[in-house]
Design a protein around this motif. Sequence first.
Motif, PDB file in Angstrom:
ATOM      1  N   ASP A 166       1.192   5.485  -0.271  1.00 33.17           N
ATOM      2  CA  ASP A 166       0.525   6.765   0.828  1.00 33.17           C
ATOM      3  C   ASP A 166       1.062   7.787   0.781  1.00 33.17           C
ATOM      4  O   ASP A 166       1.282   7.905   2.498  1.00 33.17           O
ATOM      5  CB  ASP A 166      -0.802   6.562   1.565  1.00 33.17           C
ATOM      6  CG  ASP A 166      -1.724   7.518   2.338  1.00 33.17           C
ATOM      7  OD1 ASP A 166      -1.910   8.254   1.670  1.00 33.17           O
ATOM      8  OD2 ASP A 166      -2.669   7.604   3.099  1.00 33.17           O
ATOM      9  N   TYR A 167       0.567   8.597  -0.037  1.00 33.45           N
ATOM     10  CA  TYR A 167       1.804   9.461   0.549  1.00 33.45           C
ATOM     11  C   TYR A 167       0.879  11.664  -0.197  1.00 33.45           C
ATOM     12  O   TYR A 167       0.244  11.829  -1.004  1.00 33.45           O
ATOM     13  CB  TYR A 167       3.210  10.376  -0.170  1.00 33.45           C
ATOM     14  CG  TYR A 167       4.530  10.912   0.273  1.00 33.45           C
ATOM     15  CD1 TYR A 167       4.388  10.068   1.325  1.00 33.45           C
ATOM     16  CD2 TYR A 167       4.292  11.475  -0.498  1.00 33.45           C
ATOM     17  CE1 TYR A 167       6.089  11.800   1.443  1.00 33.45           C
ATOM     18  CE2 TYR A 167       5.563  12.560  -0.247  1.00 33.45           C
ATOM     19  CZ  TYR A 167       6.248  12.939   1.220  1.00 33.45           C
ATOM     20  OH  TYR A 167       7.025  13.438   1.471  1.00 33.45           O
ATOM     21  N   PRO A 175       0.750  -1.116   0.229  1.00 30.48           N
ATOM     22  CA  PRO A 175      -0.303   0.277  -0.005  1.00 30.48           C
ATOM     23  C   PRO A 175       0.715   1.404   0.396  1.00 30.48           C
ATOM     24  O   PRO A 175       2.109   1.544   0.326  1.00 30.48           O
ATOM     25  CB  PRO A 175      -0.523  -0.211   1.268  1.00 30.48           C
ATOM     26  CG  PRO A 175      -0.620  -1.949   1.418  1.00 30.48           C
ATOM     27  CD  PRO A 175       0.466  -2.219   1.469  1.00 30.48           C
ATOM     28  N   SER A 200       0.964  13.938  -9.226  1.00 24.43           N
ATOM     29  CA  SER A 200       0.867  13.256  -8.690  1.00 24.43           C
ATOM     30  C   SER A 200       1.348  11.613  -8.892  1.00 24.43           C
ATOM     31  O   SER A 200       1.172  10.564  -8.207  1.00 24.43           O
ATOM     32  CB  SER A 200      -1.251  13.101  -8.795  1.00 24.43           C
ATOM     33  OG  SER A 200      -1.389  12.529  -9.786  1.00 24.43           O
ATOM     34  N   ASP A 235      -0.955   9.405  -6.364  1.00 17.83           N
ATOM     35  CA  ASP A 235      -2.408   9.034  -6.990  1.00 17.83           C
ATOM     36  C   ASP A 235      -2.055   7.520  -5.669  1.00 17.83           C
ATOM     37  O   ASP A 235      -0.115   7.131  -5.644  1.00 17.83           O
ATOM     38  CB  ASP A 235      -1.825   8.099  -8.070  1.00 17.83           C
ATOM     39  CG  ASP A 235      -2.922   7.666  -8.263  1.00 17.83           C
ATOM     40  OD1 ASP A 235      -3.213   6.532  -7.877  1.00 17.83           O
ATOM     41  OD2 ASP A 235      -3.405   8.306  -9.683  1.00 17.83           O
ATOM     42  N   LYS A 236      -2.384   6.969  -5.053  1.00 25.06           N
ATOM     43  CA  LYS A 236      -2.818   5.560  -4.193  1.00 25.06           C
ATOM     44  C   LYS A 236      -2.421   4.565  -5.106  1.00 25.06           C
ATOM     45  O   LYS A 236      -2.061   3.689  -4.435  1.00 25.06           O
ATOM     46  CB  LYS A 236      -3.888   5.475  -3.284  1.00 25.06           C
ATOM     47  CG  LYS A 236      -4.364   6.491  -2.525  1.00 25.06           C
ATOM     48  CD  LYS A 236      -5.477   5.986  -1.160  1.00 25.06           C
ATOM     49  CE  LYS A 236      -5.566   7.479  -0.539  1.00 25.06           C
ATOM     50  NZ  LYS A 236      -4.699   7.570   0.414  1.00 25.06           N
TER      51      LYS A 236
END
Length: 437
Positions: A74-75, A72, A107, A79-80
């Motif tokens: 997440d930053y 996973p 992103s 973009d995830k």
Amino acid sequence: MLTDVQPRDAADETLALSTTEADKPSSLSGSRRLVLGSSLAALGLAIGGRLAVSPAAAQGAAPAGAPKGPQPFDYPGKDKGLTLLGDRPLVAETPESLLDDDTTPISKFFIRNNGQIPEPAKDAEGWQLSVEGEVEKPLTLTIAELKSRFAPQTFRMVLECGGNGRSFYQPAARGNQWTNGGAGCAEWTGVRLADVLKAAGLKETSKFTGHYGADPHLSGDTNREAISRGMPIEKALEPHSLIVWAMNGEPLPHIHGGPLRLVVPGWPASLSSKWLNRILVRTTPHDGQGMGGTSYRIPTIPLVPGSNVDGKSNFTDMTSMPLRAIISSPANGTRLPAAAREVALRGAAWAGDHEVAKVEVSLDAGQRWQAMTLARPKNRYDWVRWTGTAALPSDGYFELWVRATDSRGVAQPHVATNWNPQGYGSNPLHRIAILVG
């Protein structure tokens, strides 16, 4: 090679692929792994399951202790869908299906750090860069002074990690197990490095550069550089080598080296120092962190894969990045409606210091190739966007292969060649799988 399966929108029902065993190191040959992956995909579809195959597992055995499968991500501002490859230092790649824009959005741009992330600059315009060494007039310039003294330039250019494609080597090489996602093509704004070096007055003894940034070493040791690489002065003086402060028309994001970095297109991105604060002009090749040994160096004599070598002989610094093409649409694992008899394709290709001459796609493992249509790049070092359609003879499972050929007539190989301990220069054909019906 069913890798980097990414969900698309609801109109493109996406097949996810997987098995628990796939995340275990495998001794199967590449062709047998491909057959195994294909069988698992069909099984997943038949039972309606949503399974996941890690990129490293699909391509071969992962190094001991490597994360199992895509992690996973997440930053802030990212973009995830990016894939986390490491968190110390922070490294994340962009799946090919997210590299579907002419200009890669911030992103979706990959992240590659070598040390700790420094504190953001409190005064970006006051950030200082020094130029010293084999120059007549050493300089210390703020970003504001760079903007006022030199003519600004904007180019759309590919930036690519030297280890991009590393996961395709067998046996596995050391380092982050990139697939094809350690690359992006952004619009960079700044000034020519050549203009700044000439303003400093290059001496006749000016032969190489060394670059320094503000990122601390992972250990926190202030006497050690996180990374400090350099290049021949000829590359530094190329008109597309830039000192940049903006990316896609926005102030250079901190995670991408803001407020100031180098962009040295066509060569490994490790030369494009982030958080740039010093350039040293030298008479001899730079000897900073990331130079010498097997660091960003490739063999001049082919090695037996898996060889334990130190790079002190028969190795050379990596310069021009290898030719590469990707399919960005459809995404790997896309499911098309029954009776669909053609598929629209698009993607990108780039070739380091060289030019892309053609891009072709095959539906039969390379027995026959169909030429795609190439768009004109905006400038040198821009990637080439390509489009086309491929006829589908029936319902069922298909693999789409893409290959590029450069201006020298050199085409991409079917498998990763010139194995080296740190996995540089791997550029085999990109493949995706689709299911019709």
